[in-house]
Design a protein around this motif. Structure first.
Motif, PDB file in Angstrom:
ATOM      1  N   ILE A   1      24.178  17.591  10.635  1.00 30.93           N
ATOM      2  CA  ILE A   1      25.330  18.174   9.929  1.00 30.93           C
ATOM      3  C   ILE A   1      24.855  16.546   8.949  1.00 30.93           C
ATOM      4  N   TRP A   2      25.094  16.301   8.363  1.00 31.52           N
ATOM      5  CA  TRP A   2      25.978  15.022   7.189  1.00 31.52           C
ATOM      6  C   TRP A   2      27.689  15.298   6.728  1.00 31.52           C
ATOM      7  N   PRO A   3      27.868  14.484   6.448  1.00 32.79           N
ATOM      8  CA  PRO A   3      29.731  14.594   5.872  1.00 32.79           C
ATOM      9  C   PRO A   3      29.793  15.137   4.759  1.00 32.79           C
ATOM     10  N   GLU A   4      30.584  15.168   4.359  1.00 33.90           N
ATOM     11  CA  GLU A   4      31.252  15.052   2.411  1.00 33.90           C
ATOM     12  C   GLU A   4      30.478  14.219   1.796  1.00 33.90           C
ATOM     13  N   SER A   5      30.134  14.582   1.236  1.00 35.86           N
ATOM     14  CA  SER A   5      29.415  13.413  -0.277  1.00 35.86           C
ATOM     15  C   SER A   5      28.610  11.989   0.683  1.00 35.86           C
ATOM     16  N   ALA A   6      27.761  12.942   2.121  1.00 33.48           N
ATOM     17  CA  ALA A   6      27.312  12.017   2.820  1.00 33.48           C
ATOM     18  C   ALA A   6      26.462  11.151   1.873  1.00 33.48           C
ATOM     19  N   LEU A   7      25.779  11.282   1.099  1.00 24.44           N
ATOM     20  CA  LEU A   7      24.800  10.737  -0.305  1.00 24.44           C
ATOM     21  C   LEU A   7      25.949  11.129  -1.595  1.00 24.44           C
ATOM     22  N   THR A   8      25.836  10.157  -2.345  1.00 27.70           N
ATOM     23  CA  THR A   8      26.792   9.910  -3.536  1.00 27.70           C
ATOM     24  C   THR A   8      26.357  10.644  -5.172  1.00 27.70           C
ATOM     25  N   GLU A   9      24.230  10.543  -4.646  1.00 26.80           N
ATOM     26  CA  GLU A   9      24.245  11.353  -5.727  1.00 26.80           C
ATOM     27  C   GLU A   9      24.324  12.549  -5.993  1.00 26.80           C
ATOM     28  N   PHE A  10      23.650  12.896  -7.076  1.00 27.97           N
ATOM     29  CA  PHE A  10      23.769  14.703  -7.241  1.00 27.97           C
ATOM     30  C   PHE A  10      23.027  15.302  -6.363  1.00 27.97           C
ATOM     31  N   TYR A  11      22.541  16.326  -5.763  1.00 27.28           N
ATOM     32  CA  TYR A  11      21.428  17.252  -5.649  1.00 27.28           C
ATOM     33  C   TYR A  11      20.135  17.326  -5.947  1.00 27.28           C
ATOM     34  N   GLN A  12      20.549  17.755  -7.494  1.00 24.61           N
ATOM     35  CA  GLN A  12      19.583  17.803  -8.322  1.00 24.61           C
ATOM     36  C   GLN A  12      19.029  16.364  -8.580  1.00 24.61           C
ATOM     37  N   THR A  13      19.162  15.194  -8.612  1.00 21.87           N
ATOM     38  CA  THR A  13      18.923  14.335  -8.236  1.00 21.87           C
ATOM     39  C   THR A  13      18.180  13.405  -7.673  1.00 21.87           C
ATOM     40  N   ILE A  14      18.076  13.612  -6.337  1.00 20.08           N
ATOM     41  CA  ILE A  14      17.323  13.338  -5.055  1.00 20.08           C
ATOM     42  C   ILE A  14      16.939  15.257  -4.078  1.00 20.08           C
ATOM     43  N   THR A  15      17.007  15.760  -4.547  1.00 20.15           N
ATOM     44  CA  THR A  15      16.175  17.100  -4.248  1.00 20.15           C
ATOM     45  C   THR A  15      15.089  16.651  -3.254  1.00 20.15           C
ATOM     46  N   ASP A  16      13.592  15.710  -3.345  1.00 21.03           N
ATOM     47  CA  ASP A  16      12.832  15.330  -2.866  1.00 21.03           C
ATOM     48  C   ASP A  16      13.604  15.073  -1.876  1.00 21.03           C
ATOM     49  N   PHE A  17      14.448  14.226  -1.754  1.00 21.01           N
ATOM     50  CA  PHE A  17      14.629  12.696  -0.578  1.00 21.01           C
ATOM     51  C   PHE A  17      15.453  13.816   0.111  1.00 21.01           C
ATOM     52  N   VAL A  18      16.186  14.832   0.334  1.00 21.40           N
ATOM     53  CA  VAL A  18      17.018  16.057   0.285  1.00 21.40           C
ATOM     54  C   VAL A  18      15.690  17.057   1.325  1.00 21.40           C
ATOM     55  N   GLU A  19      15.529  17.489   0.623  1.00 23.88           N
ATOM     56  CA  GLU A  19      14.181  18.511   1.245  1.00 23.88           C
ATOM     57  C   GLU A  19      13.173  17.856   2.381  1.00 23.88           C
ATOM     58  N   GLN A  20      13.170  16.725   2.254  1.00 24.79           N
ATOM     59  CA  GLN A  20      12.182  16.135   2.772  1.00 24.79           C
ATOM     60  C   GLN A  20      12.628  15.701   3.982  1.00 24.79           C
ATOM     61  N   GLU A  21      14.039  15.345   4.315  1.00 27.13           N
ATOM     62  CA  GLU A  21      14.592  15.762   5.744  1.00 27.13           C
ATOM     63  C   GLU A  21      14.826  16.343   6.286  1.00 27.13           C
ATOM     64  N   GLY A  22      14.991  18.551   5.651  1.00 25.24           N
ATOM     65  CA  GLY A  22      14.747  19.533   6.123  1.00 25.24           C
ATOM     66  C   GLY A  22      14.021  20.007   6.051  1.00 25.24           C
ATOM     67  N   GLU A  23      13.146  19.307   5.904  1.00 29.14           N
ATOM     68  CA  GLU A  23      11.495  20.189   6.370  1.00 29.14           C
ATOM     69  C   GLU A  23      11.093  19.168   7.287  1.00 29.14           C
TER      70      GLU A  23
END
Length: 490
Positions: free
Chosen positions: A249-271
């Motif tokens: 679990i990462w906290p509130e606004s852990a990343l200050t960029e919109f999900y739509q901007t950093i989709t690749d990074f976030v999804e890679q972490e999840g995968e």
């Protein structure tokens, strides 16, 4: 004049019952002294003034930390931030002025005092979006009275504190009200004893490993564009140290960029976590573009975002913080002072009918920051959930008492619903809380680290989850009516 000063001092004692002081007996001393001041008032107007002074003491001390966000991060000069905080405290104090006024008008009994206190606390929780802070019941979370919370929530605990404290004073006064108050107090004490024997929820699976990542990124740096890449590195590196099979679990606004901007990074972490048998939930700002324009939301998402059913696993925050996440009457006041233009202060609230999240086969009821303070919202979303999760960024309030008060109130939600609560924050308090509201594991504030712990999924329904505040509001009204009848007979 002496009794007015006593009312103010009594109010100043009230916050000492809460975190970080935790001197819970002071709650009864404060309420009892306030009730005594009410008894000595010779008019309804004087009762109102004493109640307002009592409330001014409560909020003048209890929420003095509000000026930190205004001055330190909202760029408001200190000479403006302190008066703004004082005005806010003076406004909130009006609720206690009204409580004392109503109590004086209806006979000044402990029953009326407790009833009017509860009703006006409830009103304070929703009027103008509400400020449900420092309810008396929170001061009883670590006391023998805490088993009442699954039955009536913080509302029953508040009623208990006010009734017991005022009854002690009432017994020294003449009239039949004192015996009614004493009888009801005895009933409350007996109910507390019985509540210790009751359990409303049960385990619904094996203990689940959980890892809560505390990035501890300073608030004055967090929203800077130059910190975006470094923020990704911090959370990636911390997450890489977590063993296999953990819900991360990462906290509130852990990343200050919109999900739509950093989709690749976030999804890679999840995968990457999924490949190691784990799960991933993160707070992230959300942007939606449609024919109506661009909508921004404060969100929490389970990654990979799309589940097996093809639906997005994302929750958008419903209860937004005034001025922090949206600006009331923004067309009129935006730009007047920097505080009205804080980062991410243009969010839109999410739909109340959003589904809960799912991670590693468990249903998790999500709450973002401020909305964990709303008992009915948490109770409503907890039906069918195996656990609760709340993410927050309390760095806005620095080293003040605010984050610790927030943490104490979050613990009450676990107790009310009989479920474990997973709390992830940017700089503390990051913790795992059990179904009794007790802290199982926690990280120190202001440290960059990962909390490795586990939680117990639970199912079942507490009485408070079914009824919410309504039985206690009805009881409060009954107490007011009874007080009025006694007043007429005098």
């Amino acid at each position: 004049m002496r009794d007015r000063l006593l009312a103010l001092i009594a109010g100043l004692l009230f916050p000492l019952a809460f975190a970080p002081y935790d001197l819970w007996p002071m709650l009864f001393v404060s309420i009892g002294a306030g009730f005594f001041c009410l008894q000595q008032a010779d008019s309804a107007r004087e009762a109102f003034l004493r109640g307002w002074l009592y409330g001014l003491g409560i909020f003048g001390f209890g929420i003095s930390w509000v000026h930190v966000s205004m001055h330190d991060y909202g760029f408001m000069p200190l000479w403006m931030a302190i008066p703004f905080t004082a005005i806010f405290a003076a406004f909130l104090a009006l609720f206690y002025g009204l409580s004392f006024y109503v109590s004086w008008r209806l006979g000044r009994s402990a029953l009326v005092f407790a009833g009017s206190w509860l009703v006006l606390d409830w009103v304070r929780g929703w009027l103008l979006t509400g400020f449900p802070w420092l309810y008396a019941g929170y001061g009883l979370i670590d006391t023998p009275f805490s088993p009442l919370a699954p039955i009536g929530g913080v509302w029953l605990l508040t009623l208990t504190a006010v009734l017991l404290a005022s009854t002690v004073i009432q017994l020294r006064l003449p009239g039949p009200q004192r015996w009614l108050a004493a009888a009801l107090s005895v009933l409350v004490l007996a109910s507390t004893g019985i509540a210790h024997t009751l359990t409303f929820t049960r385990p619904s699976g094996e203990m689940q490993p959980v890892a809560l990542v505390q990035g501890n990124i300073p608030q004055d740096l967090k929203w800077q564009l130059s910190m975006r890449e470094r923020t990704r590195e911090i959370y990636h590196d911390l997450t890489a140290t977590i063993p296999d099979g953990y819900l991360v679990i990462w906290p509130e606004s852990a990343l200050t960029e919109f999900y739509q901007t950093i989709t690749d990074f976030v999804e890679q972490e999840g995968e990457a976590l999924a490949a190691r048998g784990g799960g991933f939930i993160t707070g992230v700002p959300w942007r939606t573009v449609d024919n109506g324009g661009i909508t921004y939301r404060n969100s929490i998402a389970a990654i990979p975002l799309r589940g097996e059913d093809g639906l997005e696993r994302v929750y958008h925050k419903q209860k937004l913080v005034p001025f922090g996440e949206y600006v009331p009457m923004q067309s009129l006041i935006r730009g007047l002072i920097p505080f009205f233009d804080l980062p991410m202060s243009g969010f839109t609230a999410g739909n109340p009918t959003q589904p809960n999240l799912n991670a590693l086969g468990h249903t998790i009821a999500p709450f973002i920051c401020y909305e964990i303070l709303y008992p009915e919202q948490v109770a409503s979303r907890s039906h069918g959930a195996d656990a609760l999760i709340t993410i927050s960024n309390d760095a806005w309030f620095g080293t003040s008492a605010g984050p610790l008060q927030h943490f104490q109130m979050a613990r009450m939600r676990a107790l009310e619903t009989g479920r474990w609560l997973l709390r992830g924050t940017n700089n503390g308090v990051t913790a795992v809380i059990d179904d009794h509201g007790k802290v199982v594991d926690a990280l120190p504030q202001f440290e960059r680290d990962v909390l490795l712990s586990q939680y117990q999924p639970r199912q079942g329904t507490t009485p408070f989850m079914i009824t919410g505040v309504w039985p206690w509001l009805v009881l409060a009204v009954i107490l007011l009516v009874a007080g009025a009848r006694f007043r007429i007979r005098k």
